[in-house]
Motif scaffolding. Sequence first.
Motif, PDB file in Angstrom:
ATOM      1  N   PHE A 532      11.075   6.923   4.760  1.00  0.00           N
ATOM      2  CA  PHE A 532       9.838   6.139   4.643  1.00  0.00           C
ATOM      3  C   PHE A 532       8.672   7.074   4.302  1.00  0.00           C
ATOM      4  CE2 PHE A 532       7.715   2.139   6.279  1.00  0.00           C
ATOM      5  CZ  PHE A 532       6.397   2.550   6.128  1.00  0.00           C
ATOM      6  N   ALA A 533       8.573   8.156   5.050  1.00  0.00           N
ATOM      7  CA  ALA A 533       7.439   9.072   4.879  1.00  0.00           C
ATOM      8  C   ALA A 533       7.494   9.791   3.536  1.00  0.00           C
ATOM      9  CB  ALA A 533       7.407  10.082   6.022  1.00  0.00           C
ATOM     10  N   LEU A 534       8.676  10.178   3.107  1.00  0.00           N
ATOM     11  CA  LEU A 534       8.778  10.883   1.823  1.00  0.00           C
ATOM     12  C   LEU A 534       8.412   9.944   0.671  1.00  0.00           C
ATOM     13  CD1 LEU A 534      12.052  12.940   2.370  1.00  0.00           C
ATOM     14  CD2 LEU A 534       9.739  13.865   2.091  1.00  0.00           C
ATOM     15  N   ALA A 535       8.885   8.713   0.751  1.00  0.00           N
ATOM     16  CA  ALA A 535       8.567   7.754  -0.309  1.00  0.00           C
ATOM     17  C   ALA A 535       7.069   7.438  -0.310  1.00  0.00           C
ATOM     18  CB  ALA A 535       9.391   6.478  -0.118  1.00  0.00           C
ATOM     19  N   ALA A 536       6.530   7.174   0.880  1.00  0.00           N
ATOM     20  CA  ALA A 536       5.093   6.868   0.967  1.00  0.00           C
ATOM     21  C   ALA A 536       4.269   8.081   0.552  1.00  0.00           C
ATOM     22  CB  ALA A 536       4.740   6.440   2.392  1.00  0.00           C
ATOM     23  N   GLY A 537       4.674   9.249   1.015  1.00  0.00           N
ATOM     24  CA  GLY A 537       3.945  10.473   0.667  1.00  0.00           C
ATOM     25  C   GLY A 537       3.914  10.692  -0.835  1.00  0.00           C
ATOM     26  N   ALA A 538       5.050  10.492  -1.490  1.00  0.00           N
ATOM     27  CA  ALA A 538       5.107  10.669  -2.944  1.00  0.00           C
ATOM     28  C   ALA A 538       4.159   9.699  -3.630  1.00  0.00           C
ATOM     29  CB  ALA A 538       6.536  10.464  -3.437  1.00  0.00           C
ATOM     30  N   ALA A 539       4.185   8.434  -3.183  1.00  0.00           N
ATOM     31  CA  ALA A 539       3.312   7.427  -3.804  1.00  0.00           C
ATOM     32  C   ALA A 539       1.833   7.758  -3.563  1.00  0.00           C
ATOM     33  CB  ALA A 539       3.647   6.049  -3.254  1.00  0.00           C
ATOM     34  N   TYR A 540       1.516   8.192  -2.338  1.00  0.00           N
ATOM     35  CA  TYR A 540       0.119   8.528  -2.021  1.00  0.00           C
ATOM     36  C   TYR A 540      -0.371   9.700  -2.876  1.00  0.00           C
ATOM     37  CZ  TYR A 540       0.014   5.568   2.208  1.00  0.00           C
ATOM     38  OH  TYR A 540       0.008   4.517   3.093  1.00  0.00           O
ATOM     39  N   LEU A 541       0.473  10.708  -3.007  1.00  0.00           N
ATOM     40  CA  LEU A 541       0.047  11.847  -3.822  1.00  0.00           C
ATOM     41  C   LEU A 541      -0.119  11.409  -5.274  1.00  0.00           C
ATOM     42  CD1 LEU A 541       2.103  14.868  -2.387  1.00  0.00           C
ATOM     43  CD2 LEU A 541      -0.195  14.095  -1.790  1.00  0.00           C
ATOM     44  N   GLY A 542       0.724  10.484  -5.715  1.00  0.00           N
ATOM     45  CA  GLY A 542       0.557   9.933  -7.064  1.00  0.00           C
ATOM     46  C   GLY A 542      -0.769   9.201  -7.195  1.00  0.00           C
ATOM     47  N   ARG A 543      -1.090   8.407  -6.187  1.00  0.00           N
ATOM     48  CA  ARG A 543      -2.361   7.681  -6.189  1.00  0.00           C
ATOM     49  C   ARG A 543      -3.538   8.648  -6.327  1.00  0.00           C
ATOM     50  NH1 ARG A 543      -3.452   3.969  -0.989  1.00  0.00           N
ATOM     51  NH2 ARG A 543      -1.472   3.110  -1.751  1.00  0.00           N
ATOM     52  N   GLY A 544      -3.500   9.681  -5.521  1.00  0.00           N
ATOM     53  CA  GLY A 544      -4.595  10.650  -5.554  1.00  0.00           C
ATOM     54  C   GLY A 544      -4.674  11.386  -6.875  1.00  0.00           C
ATOM     55  N   ALA A 545      -3.510  11.745  -7.408  1.00  0.00           N
ATOM     56  CA  ALA A 545      -3.498  12.503  -8.655  1.00  0.00           C
ATOM     57  C   ALA A 545      -4.022  11.668  -9.808  1.00  0.00           C
ATOM     58  CB  ALA A 545      -2.074  12.989  -8.945  1.00  0.00           C
ATOM     59  N   VAL A 546      -3.662  10.392  -9.821  1.00  0.00           N
ATOM     60  CA  VAL A 546      -4.173   9.507 -10.873  1.00  0.00           C
ATOM     61  C   VAL A 546      -5.683   9.366 -10.746  1.00  0.00           C
ATOM     62  CG1 VAL A 546      -4.214   7.097 -11.665  1.00  0.00           C
ATOM     63  CG2 VAL A 546      -2.025   8.237 -11.210  1.00  0.00           C
ATOM     64  N   ALA A 547      -6.151   9.242  -9.515  1.00  0.00           N
ATOM     65  CA  ALA A 547      -7.592   9.073  -9.310  1.00  0.00           C
ATOM     66  C   ALA A 547      -8.363  10.323  -9.718  1.00  0.00           C
ATOM     67  CB  ALA A 547      -7.878   8.726  -7.852  1.00  0.00           C
ATOM     68  N   SER A 548      -7.844  11.488  -9.369  1.00  0.00           N
ATOM     69  CA  SER A 548      -8.628  12.709  -9.605  1.00  0.00           C
ATOM     70  C   SER A 548      -8.382  13.304 -10.984  1.00  0.00           C
ATOM     71  CB  SER A 548      -8.293  13.763  -8.547  1.00  0.00           C
ATOM     72  OG  SER A 548      -7.197  14.560  -8.957  1.00  0.00           O
ATOM     73  N   LYS A 549      -7.190  13.129 -11.518  1.00  0.00           N
ATOM     74  CA  LYS A 549      -6.786  13.731 -12.793  1.00  0.00           C
ATOM     75  C   LYS A 549      -6.904  15.264 -12.823  1.00  0.00           C
ATOM     76  CE  LYS A 549      -6.949   9.784 -15.803  1.00  0.00           C
ATOM     77  NZ  LYS A 549      -7.251   8.815 -14.735  1.00  0.00           N
TER      78      LYS A 549
END
Lengths: 590, 590
Positions: A532-549
Amino acid sequence: MYRAPVEDIAFALNDIAGLSAAIEDGAFPELTPDLVEAILSEAGRFAGEEVAPLAKAGDEQGARLKDAAVTMPDGWKDLYARWCEGGWNALSGPEEFGGQGLPQMLGVAALEMWNSGSMAFALGPTLTMGAVEAIEKHASEELKVLYLPKMVSGEWMGTMNLTEPQAGSDLAALRTRAERAGDGTYRVFGQKIYITFGEHDFTDNIVHLVLARLPDAPAGTRGISLFLVPKFLPDEQGNPGARNDVFCSSLEEKLGIHASPTCTMIYGDGFAKDREPGAVGFLVGEENKGLACMFTMMNNARLAVGMQGVAIAEAAWQKAHAYAIERRQGKAPGFTGEGMAPIVLHPDVQRNLLTMKALTAASRAIAYSCAHATDMARAKQGDAARHWQDRANLLTPVAKAFPTDVGVEVASIGVQVHGGMGFVEETGAAVLYRDARIAPIYEGTNGIQAIDLVVRKLPTGGGDHVAGYIGELRKDAEAVRASNLPEFGRTAEKISAALDDLEATTRFLMDSHEKGYTHAALAGATPYLRLFALAAGAAYLGRGAVASKASDRIALCRFFAENLAGETAALRDRVVDGADSLAEAAKALG
Amino acid sequence: MYRAPVEDIAFALNDIAGLSAAIEDGAFPELTPDLVEAILSEAGRFAGEEVAPLAKAGDEQGARLKDAAVTMPDGWKDLYARWCEGGWNALSGPEEFGGQGLPQMLGVAALEMWNSGSMAFALGPTLTMGAVEAIEKHASEELKVLYLPKMVSGEWMGTMNLTEPQAGSDLAALRTRAERAGDGTYRVFGQKIYITFGEHDFTDNIVHLVLARLPDAPAGTRGISLFLVPKFLPDEQGNPGARNDVFCSSLEEKLGIHASPTCTMIYGDGFAKDREPGAVGFLVGEENKGLACMFTMMNNARLAVGMQGVAIAEAAWQKAHAYAIERRQGKAPGFTGEGMAPIVLHPDVQRNLLTMKALTAASRAIAYSCAHATDMARAKQGDAARHWQDRANLLTPVAKAFPTDVGVEVASIGVQVHGGMGFVEETGAAVLYRDARIAPIYEGTNGIQAIDLVVRKLPTGGGDHVAGYIGELRKDAEAVRASNLPEFGRTAEKISAALDDLEATTRFLMDSHEKGYTHAALAGATPYLRLFALAAGAAYLGRGAVASKASDRIALCRFFAENLAGETAALRDRVVDGADSLAEAAKALG
């Protein structure tokens, strides 16, 4: 030396966990982005410049007990006084009693920094905050007025007394007893162990919250009441008066957090010679409803422990990174300088460092997202509030267990990066490895968190809540894909694969549980929580990376997705296919 | 308290690693199955009844330095004397000099037991055995006759002096210098750090082996010579005579192995007032060929450290298992007894315990198989000897790194199983977690082992050797399948899948290395080594389970295959797909 990663923290709060959107949305009318930044910077300065420099002496000297009095390490009492003067203790305390009432997200971000500075120091205020919360929510107005202003300011500290030798994870086995004194007060008798900051010299008074049984209480957890037992009974002016019959009989010799006194507390043994035996206690909430009072603060306490994991991981990463830049050994591919290459250029060391950094970032994202849910539950009304409370409930066990496991893993890698120096205490890598080890244990072991997640949290709304959550994470994977940035590599694909694993195992465990295959659900809980944590963590880091570029955030997210998230496949296997072989092999365990 | 698992050890030696077949085959004419059993039982008795009871005091008291003399913990000197009297030091020593010359497999099995009893104690003899090996292989007859009988019996101990502050993993950076004295002897000057058992009160003399440079030596590793530097120069009767100019200037304060003195040694600083400055040294082997002398003993030293990992894991598993049977908390599925259930009945605790046990068993199988290869290389001639030497070379980095990583992991789980008690030093779970942490670091960090495996070992015979090895492991998977025992569940399938991953990554890394993609090979080394070990471990446990047909061995093998071996898929991903994202993210590391 630790330097607060204010930028990373602000990024995780705003771009991943949703703080800036919530501020824009008006959820926190008292907050502005400027104020957030100011608080984070100033807290970071205090953690890095005031707390961290005293951590080493604290570990070496430890807390010392003599004649039932505990002396804290040199300089620590003064540090605590500066902490209170700075208003840090009051940060998330209730405004009615002098607190600043800031959202949980900021409280948690600051807590991360204190714990990175010194986990042993941060523990004391963490316990006080928990006690404040329990008193505020459940105690009488009289008790609140008498105790809360001093506890919010930090003038007095608080403790939580749950554990007894025979009652650790299972509080039903509690034996400490309380008798009605006839005047509305109670007398408490018994022994409590593992009481963090149960005795110390920081403050003039210590306010113990104690779980105990009344003589006519029902057996089990429905017969437990909560009592407030001050070290000194307040006099008519509210100042510390008569000594109460509660004493620290010993300190544990522990693997880590040496400066945090872990006390055995004796209640009502007659040590206070000028009184009848029995520690004077005041009921908090209703008789026999003590465990419910505890439960209302459990989410926050668990998240607070999760922050210790994030904090240790951050401190370990910083230390290892600094060392790897400095230390030179051997030749590294592509190094053209003179002499030996800095070890940070060796790919194997880079793998270690990036694993540390990526796991830390994912843990932080999960923990702050949990805090955000709590804040939104408070800021919203009706269905929305319920939705966010469900979210906080879902994420809490994950935010407690995953970061604390990561704390141990990352601290261990940190020792490894230092080579022989890491094993020498002077370097300061080893103390993180020692301190980290308690966090997966206390406030509900990580195994219990995993069972809580599977057995109590997944079924919320018949499984609709977790399904909705996974749906949100899928949008993050989609956003990475839609960004079309080649720097993401296979990130979107890998996040999606992890979410597929999460969806499949979620369904499997819910089915198992509903169909009464309790063993399979319980056996799969721990690998499921990590998945659960690895999947959520991956998605969260993706969210942040898309936002910050920002290229470094994209690269770290990609490293997590392509190097770490793949573990979900094996975890899925373990959850779905592992229970039978576990049950078979367990027959030999006796 | 530790009890030597003599049955498990004999099983791993005979049914997995091939000892009984080798005895039948006549490879060890001096050995019989009865003798093997007698040695294991007696060594187990000494480890459990004599060594283990002194471990705790050793950790608490530690080794103490005063005026360049080191006092060992209470009772330890006597323990060492009993150890020597029992002939344990001579177990695998050369027969010519009073040793029993037993095969490596038995030496390693005994070493596991000493280390489970007390790793800090076992370290001293381990270093002596390494020094004996180097002297026997490379020193002059005169030195051998003078030193070896006393070192084999244990009357004198030995040390290895490699590391200097600037030269850890990279020995090319050594600065300690040696000058020719004109009489065939040398004078050594310099500082060495992290010298295990560099000074102590166990023996009347200590024989240091020291790497140093001659004034006219070429730069780098081709200019390093090996010297024997005794603490006391033997007199004409061979007894300790004049004090040599070598002294211990400080002890490291370490995370663990407190009773093992980790010394900074000063050579030639003129402390021995009655002589010219310079420590009198005797050349071992040829000038400038010192590193080659070291290399001949490196395989054994690395395997010895690997055994520390197995040993700590075994001790941690035993302790956690005993606690889980004793400790009662909560309700467990299927428990119908009175009151709270023993925590060993909770599926999540069972997962922890079985993970500990299965990882320990796999580590042991790998390590003993490595020892077997060394023994066969000695027992055979020509091509067969070369084959077995290649096998020993291939397995050595795996047998060093995987068990020592497992030691840390298993000790950490052991603390977790104990709950709050695990964090309290008194319990004895925490010391294993502390002691374990050095083994992945010394004798070549585990990262260096992984690189050695990929860059130097895989290319053996153009890749044919490792391909043949994987072929042998496939036969084990096939034997599991062919057994048709339903108790194996999906074991055969899972072992085969792990071997597929091993084969694919092996090819990938060899291709990368050959094509000059060094970065990809170096970046993938650590996940590859773990993958290698998990696949080999699964196959070995399968081999043993088929041989024994005992239901508990089959069940443990199945647990490993179905719950732990699946990690190879993620590791394969990391090796094959992970290097690019690692390189990208590493740009931000500086």
